[in-house]
Design a protein around this motif. Sequence first.
Motif: not given
Length: 294
Positions: A259-261, A123-124, A221-222, A117-119
């Motif tokens: 959220v940290h990543y 992307a946007v 994120a990965v 979701i954060w990632q």
Amino acid sequence: MFPSIRQRIVIVLAVAIGGAGWLLVLGLLRAADGSSGISLASSAMGVVGSSAMAAVIGLPTLGLGLFVSVLGNPLSGFFAVAAALSVLAGAGGSIDGWMRREQLPAAYGGLMIETVIWQMGVAVMLILVGFLRSPLRVRWPALAFQDHLGTDTDIKLPGLKALGAGLVCAVGGAVLASVLIRNSDTGQVIGGLVVAFGVGGFAAQMIFPQTNPVPVLFAPAVVAAGAYAYVLQRFNGHEQVLQAVFRGEFPGLALALPVHYVSAGMMGCTIGMGVAQSVEASGIRSVEQGGAEG
């Protein structure tokens, strides 16, 4: 070269405005009991409400990031967005509160979904910068400061070179972060991720020089998803997880929330790639000057 003084001022303003926006909704994104750790799934608003709130605040922040990218290097906009989000990540506190209120290790499965979701915001941002940066610079040339190594982002499917850069960043960032993050202290987690992925981003750009930052910006994120998956497979119950944390045997990578990543990790990536671009440009200028003198 690094950003001009004018653009540095704009970056600081963008971070300040974006960070202030995130702080305005900090109370809504916290857990109902007020404990530490920002997690969309365990916020007082619930996962749907908190995701919607993050989008409401995140979209204007992305707009500020696009504006910063238009002025110069596209990476500067991503840095501004990540730095603004890191204000929320830092104010939200460590993962400790989240670990106390969740059922472990099963809750790490939810963190994997939350990472996605954060990632999506990243992307946007990639799409906005990739499609709009050049047209806006042409339409309003007065906005475009001296372009310090800036090139348009390439949002098509990455080739082997870009994928190789992403792999180097992910592996290098993961190894270094696992060494730097020894406990759940917020400063250590955020600082460790910035340094680790800064080194990873630098190495990625130096080993695989290219203009497609997509895999590198997805590397944090990965790594986050991989760390959370490891916890799910390695530990069998809540007590086992807490005992591992108490003994210092819990993986440091799993002591950072999504959220940290997405904030600190992406900050590191942009800093590392930016420094590498400067090193590359300095080498090219030296060769050109040497050729001219010859």
